[in-house]
Design an enzyme around this catalytic site. Structure first.
Site: not given
Ligand code: PNS
Length: 175
Positions: A26, A50, A100, A138
């Protein structure tokens, strides 16, 4: 003539995410965004996909503050509503996200199109993640920390102990 043409409004970008917790991945995107825009808002946002966060909203914001001190055009905020509404309210012109791998693309592409539909005046800008952060998330950090692993390659020093302490003790309580 030229002087007039150079007077522009401040270009604000938003870097949204759960940041549960913030990682070097990040931070790399925020750092690079801060060089492209006049002001960057790191926006701790609600992700309906989430179920629950490991760190409270306050903890996540404090961890971000602890690691962005060197970036003087970056601030932190939070939002529990639509990102598009936040952009409208603040006059931000861009959403900056890190990409990514191909696996990120479909979801991010869908989000970018939806946000464009909701607020046509803002663009989503994708920055390719640095190769050393390709695998970093994360979730990976949390899994390693919860099993007592070394997270020094993944999160800045200022927040390492807090993450390790919290997640390792959570795992101990589970067993
Ligand atoms: O770090 P994450 O969890 O992958 O970030 C996803 C996030 C929080 C940026 C995304 O869920 C989001 O934008 N939430 C705000 C709510 C919203 O605007 N949803 C509609 C987007 S199309």
């Amino acid at each position: 003539m030229l002087r007039g043409a150079l007077i522009q409004t401040m270009r604000i970008a938003v870097c949204p995410g759960s940041f549960d917790p913030i990682t070097y991945g990040h931070l790399d995107i925020i750092d690079r965004a801060s060089k492209l825009f006049d002001k960057v808002i790191v926006l701790v946002s609600y992700n309906p996909g989430k179920s629950s966060a490991s760190f409270s909203l306050t903890e996540r914001m404090e961890m971000i503050y602890a690691v962005i001190g060197h970036l003087n055009n970056v601030v932190v905020d939070c939002n529990d509503g639509l990102l598009a509404d936040y952009l409208k309210r603040t006059g931000a012109c861009a959403i900056v996200k890190g990409l990514r791998a191909v696996s990120d693309f479909e979801y991010e592409f869908q989000m970018a199109l939806a946000n464009k539909k909701l607020y046509a005046d803002a663009e989503t800008v994708f920055l390719t993640t640095s190769t050393e952060n390709m695998y970093l998330s994360s979730s990976v950090v949390k899994e390693i920390a919860s099993l007592g692993g070394d997270i020094s390659d993944f999160v800045p020093e200022q927040i390492r102990e807090q993450i390790g302490r919290r997640l390792f003790s959570a795992k101990t309580e589970r067993m």
